[in-house]
Write a protein that holds these residues in place. Structure first.
Motif, PDB file in Angstrom:
ATOM      1  N   PHE A 198       7.523  -5.674   0.170  1.00 56.30           N
ATOM      2  CA  PHE A 198       7.204  -4.304  -0.230  1.00 56.30           C
ATOM      3  C   PHE A 198       6.302  -3.633   0.805  1.00 56.30           C
ATOM      4  CE2 PHE A 198       4.639  -1.111  -2.411  1.00 56.30           C
ATOM      5  CZ  PHE A 198       5.638  -0.334  -2.986  1.00 56.30           C
ATOM      6  N   PHE A 199       5.329  -4.359   1.329  1.00 52.58           N
ATOM      7  CA  PHE A 199       4.397  -3.783   2.291  1.00 52.58           C
ATOM      8  C   PHE A 199       4.801  -4.009   3.741  1.00 52.58           C
ATOM      9  CE2 PHE A 199       1.624  -3.909  -1.451  1.00 52.58           C
ATOM     10  CZ  PHE A 199       1.202  -2.599  -1.440  1.00 52.58           C
ATOM     11  N   ARG A 200       5.925  -4.661   3.987  1.00 45.19           N
ATOM     12  CA  ARG A 200       6.475  -4.811   5.335  1.00 45.19           C
ATOM     13  C   ARG A 200       7.967  -4.484   5.319  1.00 45.19           C
ATOM     14  NH1 ARG A 200       3.744  -9.890   8.407  1.00 45.19           N
ATOM     15  NH2 ARG A 200       1.632  -9.110   8.304  1.00 45.19           N
ATOM     16  N   PRO A 201       8.307  -3.210   5.069  1.00 47.25           N
ATOM     17  CA  PRO A 201       9.730  -2.867   5.010  1.00 47.25           C
ATOM     18  C   PRO A 201      10.375  -2.940   6.390  1.00 47.25           C
ATOM     19  CG  PRO A 201       8.401  -0.893   4.880  1.00 47.25           C
ATOM     20  CD  PRO A 201       7.449  -2.052   4.844  1.00 47.25           C
ATOM     21  N   VAL A 202      11.634  -3.329   6.402  1.00 43.05           N
ATOM     22  CA  VAL A 202      12.384  -3.433   7.657  1.00 43.05           C
ATOM     23  C   VAL A 202      13.676  -2.633   7.540  1.00 43.05           C
ATOM     24  CG1 VAL A 202      11.444  -5.669   8.331  1.00 43.05           C
ATOM     25  CG2 VAL A 202      13.475  -5.579   6.907  1.00 43.05           C
ATOM     26  N   THR A 203      14.228  -2.314   8.686  1.00 40.92           N
ATOM     27  CA  THR A 203      15.486  -1.595   8.744  1.00 40.92           C
ATOM     28  C   THR A 203      16.333  -2.148   9.881  1.00 40.92           C
ATOM     29  OG1 THR A 203      16.498   0.584   8.914  1.00 40.92           O
ATOM     30  CG2 THR A 203      14.534   0.209  10.246  1.00 40.92           C
TER      31      THR A 203
ATOM     32  N   GLN B 244       9.254   4.222   5.798  1.00 39.98           N
ATOM     33  CA  GLN B 244       9.399   3.653   4.458  1.00 39.98           C
ATOM     34  C   GLN B 244       8.065   3.108   3.959  1.00 39.98           C
ATOM     35  OE1 GLN B 244      11.013   3.583   1.432  1.00 39.98           O
ATOM     36  NE2 GLN B 244      12.853   3.122   2.589  1.00 39.98           N
ATOM     37  N   LEU B 245       7.277   2.512   4.853  1.00 33.32           N
ATOM     38  CA  LEU B 245       5.962   2.009   4.475  1.00 33.32           C
ATOM     39  C   LEU B 245       5.048   3.155   4.070  1.00 33.32           C
ATOM     40  CD1 LEU B 245       3.899  -0.277   4.220  1.00 33.32           C
ATOM     41  CD2 LEU B 245       3.370   0.057   6.634  1.00 33.32           C
ATOM     42  N   MET B 246       5.049   4.243   4.823  1.00 39.55           N
ATOM     43  CA  MET B 246       4.209   5.390   4.466  1.00 39.55           C
ATOM     44  C   MET B 246       4.619   5.963   3.115  1.00 39.55           C
ATOM     45  SD  MET B 246       3.340   7.490   7.974  1.00 39.55           S
ATOM     46  CE  MET B 246       4.977   8.128   8.132  1.00 39.55           C
ATOM     47  N   PHE B 247       5.933   6.044   2.857  1.00 41.26           N
ATOM     48  CA  PHE B 247       6.404   6.570   1.582  1.00 41.26           C
ATOM     49  C   PHE B 247       5.987   5.662   0.425  1.00 41.26           C
ATOM     50  CE2 PHE B 247       9.721   6.909  -1.697  1.00 41.26           C
ATOM     51  CZ  PHE B 247       9.539   8.236  -2.037  1.00 41.26           C
TER      52      PHE B 247
ATOM     53  N   VAL C 179      -0.306   5.182  -4.085  1.00 39.24           N
ATOM     54  CA  VAL C 179      -1.589   5.882  -4.198  1.00 39.24           C
ATOM     55  C   VAL C 179      -1.486   7.031  -5.197  1.00 39.24           C
ATOM     56  CG1 VAL C 179      -3.228   7.340  -2.936  1.00 39.24           C
ATOM     57  CG2 VAL C 179      -2.454   5.189  -1.945  1.00 39.24           C
ATOM     58  N   ALA C 180      -0.392   7.786  -5.141  1.00 39.64           N
ATOM     59  CA  ALA C 180      -0.211   8.899  -6.088  1.00 39.64           C
ATOM     60  C   ALA C 180      -0.137   8.386  -7.517  1.00 39.64           C
ATOM     61  CB  ALA C 180       1.047   9.691  -5.729  1.00 39.64           C
ATOM     62  N   GLY C 181       0.565   7.273  -7.727  1.00 41.04           N
ATOM     63  CA  GLY C 181       0.621   6.684  -9.067  1.00 41.04           C
ATOM     64  C   GLY C 181      -0.749   6.215  -9.532  1.00 41.04           C
TER      65      GLY C 181
END
Length: 136
Positions: free
Chosen positions: A54-59, A107-110, A116-118
């Motif tokens: 989750f905290f290290r998304p890849v593409t 994706q990590l920033m999103f 944080v918003a939640g």
């Protein structure tokens, strides 16, 4: 205590929906004809891997200036073996047949923004729940 339980359920549903909506491009996705396994048992290693992914998304989408790094499992892999080893299959013949995925900073920033918003939304609504509990 009733509102506290409701908020815990809301947070769990929110986190599960966020985690399930972001599938890694190298993860196996069930086809329409496949059936999901019925036994659901998670151990600590599975939770750690899910949190890490989750905290290290890849593409697998690479830009022209990025260099392709060959997958460590072997040179001559077909697409299925490449995906099983969490690598990216190449779509062009002149590239490597299987390469390592790239970090996806957007994706990590999103994901962090949604988290944080939640959290801020829950903290903002927390006084309302406490005040409602005190009035009873």
């Amino acid at each position: 205590t009733g509102t506290h339980l409701v908020w815990e359920c809301v947070v769990l549903v929110l986190l599960c929906s966020i985690n399930s909506s972001f599938a890694s491009p190298t993860e196996h996705v069930l086809e329409k004809s496949e059936v999901a396994p019925s036994n659901f048992s998670m151990n600590l290693e599975d939770v750690y891997e899910a949190l890490l992914s989750f905290f290290r998304p890849v593409t697998c989408h690479h830009k022209d200036e990025q260099t392709l790094i060959p997958c460590h499992v072997g040179e001559s892999l077909n697409i299925t073996e490449c995906l099983k080893n969490k690598c990216c299959p190449s779509k062009t013949s002149h590239d490597l047949p299987c390469y390592m995925p790239f970090e996806d900073s957007m994706q990590l920033m999103f994901r962090v923004l949604v988290l944080v918003a939640g959290g801020l939304l829950i903290l903002g609504c927390l006084p309302l729940c406490c005040c409602a509990g005190l009035q009873k």
